[in-house]
Design a protein around this motif. Structure first.
Motif, mmCIF file in Angstrom:
data_model
loop_
_atom_site.group_PDB
_atom_site.id
_atom_site.type_symbol
_atom_site.label_atom_id
_atom_site.label_comp_id
_atom_site.label_asym_id
_atom_site.label_seq_id
_atom_site.Cartn_x
_atom_site.Cartn_y
_atom_site.Cartn_z
ATOM 1 N N ILE A 122 0.796 -1.037 -0.091
ATOM 2 C CA ILE A 122 0.090 0.008 0.041
ATOM 3 C C ILE A 122 1.058 1.253 0.119
ATOM 4 N N PRO A 123 0.731 2.349 -0.828
ATOM 5 C CA PRO A 123 1.517 3.311 -1.187
ATOM 6 C C PRO A 123 1.464 4.291 0.065
ATOM 7 N N ALA A 124 2.403 4.815 0.848
ATOM 8 C CA ALA A 124 2.188 5.412 1.982
ATOM 9 C C ALA A 124 2.163 6.876 1.792
ATOM 10 N N ALA A 125 2.930 7.344 1.123
ATOM 11 C CA ALA A 125 3.130 8.815 0.657
ATOM 12 C C ALA A 125 1.958 9.517 0.155
ATOM 13 N N PRO A 126 1.394 8.962 -0.699
ATOM 14 C CA PRO A 126 0.215 9.550 -1.238
ATOM 15 C C PRO A 126 -1.162 9.462 -0.106
ATOM 16 N N ALA A 185 -0.755 10.451 2.895
ATOM 17 C CA ALA A 185 -0.264 11.134 4.198
ATOM 18 C C ALA A 185 -1.283 12.150 4.516
ATOM 19 N N GLY A 186 -1.619 12.441 5.625
ATOM 20 C CA GLY A 186 -2.565 13.425 6.048
ATOM 21 C C GLY A 186 -4.238 13.025 5.750
ATOM 22 N N LYS A 187 -4.303 11.891 5.221
ATOM 23 C CA LYS A 187 -5.602 11.552 4.835
ATOM 24 C C LYS A 187 -6.288 10.588 5.808
ATOM 25 N N ILE A 188 -7.668 10.603 5.870
ATOM 26 C CA ILE A 188 -8.614 9.560 6.649
ATOM 27 C C ILE A 188 -8.356 8.187 5.697
ATOM 28 N N VAL A 189 -7.974 7.114 6.391
ATOM 29 C CA VAL A 189 -7.872 5.739 5.750
ATOM 30 C C VAL A 189 -8.840 4.952 6.384
ATOM 31 N N LEU A 190 -9.852 4.316 5.672
ATOM 32 C CA LEU A 190 -10.588 3.309 6.588
ATOM 33 C C LEU A 190 -9.965 1.959 6.154
ATOM 34 N N ASP A 191 -9.809 1.181 7.319
ATOM 35 C CA ASP A 191 -9.154 -0.254 7.110
ATOM 36 C C ASP A 191 -10.222 -1.370 7.248
ATOM 37 N N THR A 192 -10.585 -2.169 6.368
ATOM 38 C CA THR A 192 -11.507 -3.183 6.311
ATOM 39 C C THR A 192 -10.927 -4.407 6.640
ATOM 40 N N CYS A 193 -9.683 -4.359 6.783
ATOM 41 C CA CYS A 193 -8.888 -5.901 6.721
ATOM 42 C C CYS A 193 -9.119 -6.959 7.752
ATOM 43 N N ASN A 194 -9.135 -7.987 7.303
ATOM 44 C CA ASN A 194 -9.003 -8.968 8.661
ATOM 45 C C ASN A 194 -8.113 -9.974 8.264
ATOM 46 N N LEU A 227 -1.327 -2.496 12.793
ATOM 47 C CA LEU A 227 -0.395 -2.548 11.493
ATOM 48 C C LEU A 227 -0.634 -1.794 10.523
ATOM 49 N N MET A 228 -1.728 -1.326 10.196
ATOM 50 C CA MET A 228 -1.744 -0.335 9.209
ATOM 51 C C MET A 228 -1.511 0.877 9.604
ATOM 52 N N GLN A 229 -1.881 1.289 10.626
ATOM 53 C CA GLN A 229 -1.285 2.853 11.217
ATOM 54 C C GLN A 229 0.108 2.605 11.242
ATOM 55 N N GLU A 230 0.668 1.855 11.683
ATOM 56 C CA GLU A 230 2.261 1.691 11.559
ATOM 57 C C GLU A 230 2.621 1.703 9.953
ATOM 58 N N HIS A 231 2.146 1.078 9.049
ATOM 59 C CA HIS A 231 2.670 1.285 7.775
ATOM 60 C C HIS A 231 2.144 2.501 7.113
ATOM 61 N N LEU A 232 1.258 3.096 7.582
ATOM 62 C CA LEU A 232 0.731 4.822 7.420
ATOM 63 C C LEU A 232 0.790 5.465 8.435
ATOM 64 N N PRO A 233 2.018 5.853 8.727
ATOM 65 C CA PRO A 233 2.172 6.543 9.998
ATOM 66 C C PRO A 233 1.773 8.226 9.871
ATOM 67 N N ASP A 234 1.674 8.655 8.700
ATOM 68 C CA ASP A 234 1.123 10.049 8.573
ATOM 69 C C ASP A 234 -0.390 10.005 8.058
ATOM 70 N N SER A 235 -1.046 8.881 8.282
ATOM 71 C CA SER A 235 -2.532 8.905 7.838
ATOM 72 C C SER A 235 -3.187 8.725 9.168
ATOM 73 N N LYS A 236 -4.467 9.037 9.087
ATOM 74 C CA LYS A 236 -5.310 8.892 10.121
ATOM 75 C C LYS A 236 -6.308 7.424 9.945
ATOM 76 N N VAL A 237 -6.052 6.232 10.309
ATOM 77 C CA VAL A 237 -6.487 5.192 10.108
ATOM 78 C C VAL A 237 -7.669 4.785 11.050
ATOM 79 N N ALA A 238 -8.670 4.296 10.657
ATOM 80 C CA ALA A 238 -10.003 3.939 11.305
ATOM 81 C C ALA A 238 -10.589 2.489 11.071
ATOM 82 N N LYS A 239 -10.754 1.855 11.891
ATOM 83 C CA LYS A 239 -11.462 0.554 11.434
ATOM 84 C C LYS A 239 -12.789 0.802 10.916
#
Length: 225
Positions: free
Chosen positions: A90-94, A96-105, A127-139
């Motif tokens: 998953i590309p992290a840089a683009p 950055a700063g965005k809300i990212v919804l994680d549906t993964c199991n 794990l997703m938040q760690e991979h996307l440190p500059d994003s705002k991850v939500a399950k």
């Protein structure tokens, strides 16, 4: 455990473009639901945009196929819905700063063994938040059968309205998901930070069962790790 969700006032999930990375059952269902609600969708899979012709045609020209990097770059907010083993791609840089919804199991038979999950040291969303440190991850949307995403919703105030859970380390992402769930016809129960999102992972009482908000809170409380 669970807590009441913050009011979603002032948070508008209906920004112009949603990037969906993953075109499996959940990604496809969400693409249809989002397009029906007026969102622009840019969707990607691991096999290339040319393999998404039929899906794009079924979305009445209101979505376009792209690479994962292109979908992430175009997104005002994004959904990542891929096998967990594909998380490193998953590309992290683009994002950055965005809300990212994680549906993964996590399915070890598909994803291989992941020690941090097997040893209960992390959740899939952490794990997703760690991979996307500059994003705002939500399950979000991980504990509902894909086909039901666009069929089980009902207007706010409907008796026994189905509820879905979310978790995030970012209050604005929690409020965002709350507004989005309501748009799809669901009440929200806030599980808390990403470290508590295991309560809606597979094999837990709240996983892929129909439940109203009170039932969901009870199932969250029954979860064991």
């Amino acid at each position: 455990m669970s807590r009441e969700c913050p009011a979603a006032s002032g948070v508008d999930p209906r920004m112009s473009t949603v990037g969906i990375i993953g075109a499996g059952h959940i990604g496809t269902a969400l693409a249809h639901g989002l397009v029906a609600r007026g969102y622009d969708v840019v969707i990607a899979n691991s096999r290339g945009p040319e393999t998404l012709t039929d899906l794009i045609a079924s979305l009445d020209g209101k979505a376009r196929a792209a690479t994962a990097s292109e979908a992430a770059d175009a997104a005002d907010w994004a959904i990542v819905t891929v096998p967990l083993k594909a998380l490193p791609d998953i590309p992290a840089a683009p994002l950055a700063g965005k809300i990212v919804l994680d549906t993964c199991n996590y399915y070890p038979q598909r994803d291989g063994r992941i020690a941090a999950l097997d040893e209960k040291r992390a959740t899939t969303s952490q794990l997703m938040q760690e991979h996307l440190p500059d994003s705002k991850v939500a399950k979000a949307f991980n504990h509902i059968v894909a086909e039901q995403i666009v069929t089980d919703g009902s207007p706010a105030g409907t008796p026994d309205r189905r509820a879905l859970a979310t978790a995030s380390d970012h209050p604005e992402a929690t409020a965002f998901v709350t507004a989005l769930y309501d748009d799809f016809g669901y009440d929200t129960v806030d599980v808390g930070p990403l470290g508590e999102s295991w309560r809606v992972e597979r094999d837990q009482p709240a996983y892929v069962v129909r439940q109203n908000a009170d039932e969901l809170r009870a199932n969250l409380a029954r979860a064991t790790r």
